[in-house]
Design a protein around this motif. Structure first.
Motif, mmCIF file in Angstrom:
data_model
loop_
_atom_site.group_PDB
_atom_site.id
_atom_site.type_symbol
_atom_site.label_atom_id
_atom_site.label_comp_id
_atom_site.label_asym_id
_atom_site.label_seq_id
_atom_site.Cartn_x
_atom_site.Cartn_y
_atom_site.Cartn_z
ATOM 1 N N MET A 16 0.847 -1.181 0.000
ATOM 2 C CA MET A 16 0.000 0.000 0.000
ATOM 3 C C MET A 16 0.883 1.231 0.000
ATOM 4 S SD MET A 16 -3.500 -0.550 1.774
ATOM 5 C CE MET A 16 -4.237 -0.560 0.174
ATOM 6 N N ALA A 17 0.319 2.282 -0.520
ATOM 7 C CA ALA A 17 1.029 3.549 -0.560
ATOM 8 C C ALA A 17 0.212 4.598 0.173
ATOM 9 C CB ALA A 17 1.246 3.960 -2.008
ATOM 10 N N SER A 18 0.858 5.686 0.488
ATOM 11 C CA SER A 18 0.173 6.784 1.141
ATOM 12 C C SER A 18 -1.051 7.188 0.329
ATOM 13 C CB SER A 18 1.134 7.969 1.267
ATOM 14 O OG SER A 18 0.491 9.066 1.836
ATOM 15 N N GLY A 19 -2.188 7.345 1.000
ATOM 16 C CA GLY A 19 -3.428 7.730 0.349
ATOM 17 C C GLY A 19 -4.280 6.580 -0.142
ATOM 18 N N ASP A 20 -3.751 5.363 -0.134
ATOM 19 C CA ASP A 20 -4.533 4.219 -0.590
ATOM 20 C C ASP A 20 -5.691 3.939 0.370
ATOM 21 O OD1 ASP A 20 -2.962 3.848 -2.803
ATOM 22 O OD2 ASP A 20 -1.919 2.089 -2.040
ATOM 23 N N THR A 21 -6.846 3.644 -0.189
ATOM 24 C CA THR A 21 -8.034 3.361 0.606
ATOM 25 C C THR A 21 -7.927 1.990 1.265
ATOM 26 O OG1 THR A 21 -9.402 4.767 -0.794
ATOM 27 C CG2 THR A 21 -10.542 3.081 0.497
ATOM 28 N N LEU A 22 -8.219 1.960 2.566
ATOM 29 C CA LEU A 22 -8.234 0.713 3.335
ATOM 30 C C LEU A 22 -9.654 0.177 3.497
ATOM 31 C CD1 LEU A 22 -5.769 1.811 6.175
ATOM 32 C CD2 LEU A 22 -5.235 0.370 4.196
ATOM 33 N N ALA A 23 -10.624 1.081 3.620
ATOM 34 C CA ALA A 23 -12.029 0.679 3.812
ATOM 35 C C ALA A 23 -12.933 1.862 3.477
ATOM 36 C CB ALA A 23 -12.273 0.231 5.253
ATOM 37 N N VAL A 24 -14.140 1.548 3.034
ATOM 38 C CA VAL A 24 -15.176 2.552 2.794
ATOM 39 C C VAL A 24 -16.457 2.031 3.418
ATOM 40 C CG1 VAL A 24 -16.541 3.763 1.052
ATOM 41 C CG2 VAL A 24 -14.119 3.337 0.642
ATOM 42 N N PHE A 25 -17.130 2.901 4.153
ATOM 43 C CA PHE A 25 -18.381 2.523 4.817
ATOM 44 C C PHE A 25 -19.479 3.508 4.434
ATOM 45 C CE2 PHE A 25 -14.960 1.298 7.833
ATOM 46 C CZ PHE A 25 -15.136 -0.067 7.783
ATOM 47 N N GLY A 26 -20.667 2.972 4.194
ATOM 48 C CA GLY A 26 -21.843 3.792 3.961
ATOM 49 C C GLY A 26 -22.804 3.635 5.134
ATOM 50 N N PRO A 27 -23.876 4.393 5.164
ATOM 51 C CA PRO A 27 -24.831 4.312 6.266
ATOM 52 C C PRO A 27 -25.346 2.897 6.544
ATOM 53 C CG PRO A 27 -25.288 6.237 4.961
ATOM 54 C CD PRO A 27 -24.232 5.448 4.212
ATOM 55 N N ALA A 28 -25.575 2.103 5.506
ATOM 56 C CA ALA A 28 -26.114 0.748 5.696
ATOM 57 C C ALA A 28 -25.119 -0.176 6.400
ATOM 58 C CB ALA A 28 -26.523 0.153 4.356
ATOM 59 N N ASP A 29 -23.846 0.199 6.452
ATOM 60 C CA ASP A 29 -22.825 -0.609 7.130
ATOM 61 C C ASP A 29 -22.808 -0.388 8.635
ATOM 62 O OD1 ASP A 29 -21.741 -1.751 4.717
ATOM 63 O OD2 ASP A 29 -20.823 0.211 4.324
ATOM 64 N N ASN A 30 -23.553 0.591 9.118
ATOM 65 C CA ASN A 30 -23.579 0.917 10.544
ATOM 66 C C ASN A 30 -24.087 -0.260 11.373
ATOM 67 O OD1 ASN A 30 -23.629 2.383 13.002
ATOM 68 N ND2 ASN A 30 -25.701 3.099 12.591
ATOM 69 N N GLN A 31 -23.384 -0.547 12.460
ATOM 70 C CA GLN A 31 -23.827 -1.512 13.469
ATOM 71 C C GLN A 31 -24.084 -0.713 14.744
ATOM 72 O OE1 GLN A 31 -20.744 -4.510 13.664
ATOM 73 N NE2 GLN A 31 -21.273 -5.324 11.674
ATOM 74 N N PRO A 32 -25.276 -0.150 14.875
ATOM 75 C CA PRO A 32 -25.527 0.837 15.924
ATOM 76 C C PRO A 32 -25.390 0.263 17.334
ATOM 77 C CG PRO A 32 -27.561 0.241 14.791
ATOM 78 C CD PRO A 32 -26.457 -0.444 14.075
ATOM 79 N N PRO A 33 -24.931 1.111 18.260
ATOM 80 C CA PRO A 33 -24.888 0.699 19.659
ATOM 81 C C PRO A 33 -26.313 0.596 20.217
ATOM 82 C CG PRO A 33 -24.369 3.017 19.484
ATOM 83 C CD PRO A 33 -24.502 2.494 18.079
ATOM 84 N N ALA A 34 -26.428 0.129 21.449
ATOM 85 C CA ALA A 34 -27.747 -0.070 22.066
ATOM 86 C C ALA A 34 -28.477 1.245 22.339
ATOM 87 C CB ALA A 34 -27.593 -0.855 23.365
ATOM 88 N N SER A 35 -27.736 2.334 22.541
ATOM 89 C CA SER A 35 -28.373 3.623 22.823
ATOM 90 C C SER A 35 -27.586 4.743 22.156
ATOM 91 C CB SER A 35 -28.460 3.865 24.335
ATOM 92 O OG SER A 35 -27.159 3.920 24.892
ATOM 93 N N ASN A 36 -28.226 5.891 22.023
ATOM 94 C CA ASN A 36 -27.618 7.087 21.425
ATOM 95 C C ASN A 36 -26.983 6.806 20.067
ATOM 96 O OD1 ASN A 36 -28.447 8.643 23.588
ATOM 97 N ND2 ASN A 36 -26.528 8.398 24.679
ATOM 98 N N TYR A 37 -27.731 6.120 19.231
ATOM 99 C CA TYR A 37 -27.252 5.779 17.899
ATOM 100 C C TYR A 37 -27.756 6.792 16.874
ATOM 101 C CZ TYR A 37 -31.849 3.631 18.229
ATOM 102 O OH TYR A 37 -33.182 3.414 18.475
#
Length: 164
Positions: free
Chosen positions: A1-22
């Motif tokens: 990998m080089a500087s600036g290379d993407t490691l991961a991308v997440f969108g809203p549907a990838d959220n694993q919300p906590p039990a409260s204050n999500y």
């Protein structure tokens, strides 16, 4: 990998919300977004695996967001990593590293325009929780309600994790 290379991308549907204050799922003109309240610190949590070719450099987290209705003020975020590597972390309790603050940025004068803000977390226990190539990890994203001034929700569109 080089500087600036993407490691991961997440969108809203990838959220694993906590039990409260999500952060709440909502739709804006057909786009799924996560709404973060203006007064209550709400959280989104994303899970991924660091690519095997990650070299151990610092990591930049970029948050793509819009203001739900505000056309003035600022919106800020904080992000933090949790390393969930094999035979190490007990998943029955959270073990996030120190939160990294994304400096509050001025919202666009036209509601609905995307702003991208970021922070670079130093590789190691305080910044990235020492995530390494092949490790599972969680990324926690929160609106920094104590340090921003925009009224109304901040709506998260995407998060990019890249090698700095």
């Amino acid at each position: 990998m080089a500087s600036g290379d993407t490691l991961a991308v997440f969108g809203p549907a990838d959220n694993q919300p906590p039990a409260s204050n999500y952060a709440a799922f909502t739709v804006r003109n057909g786009h799924l977004v996560l709404g973060f309240d203006t007064t209550t610190q709400q959280t989104a949590i994303f899970t991924g695996v660091i690519p095997r070719n990650y070299t151990g450099r610092n990591i930049t987290v970029s948050v793509h967001w819009i203001a739900a209705s505000a056309t003035s003020g600022t919106i800020g975020w904080d992000v933090t990593f949790e390393r969930d590597n094999a035979a190490n972390h007990d998943l029955d309790a959270d073990a996030f590293a120190t939160a990294q603050t994304i400096t509050a940025a001025t919202v666009d004068a036209a509601s609905g325009k995307v702003t991208v803000t970021s922070v670079t977390a130093t590789a190691g226990s305080t910044g990235t929780d020492s995530v390494a190539a092949g490790d599972a990890f969680r990324l926690r994203v929160r609106r920094d309600v104590a340090n921003d001034t925009a009224a109304g929700d901040a709506q998260l569109i995407a998060v990019e994790v890249s090698e700095a």
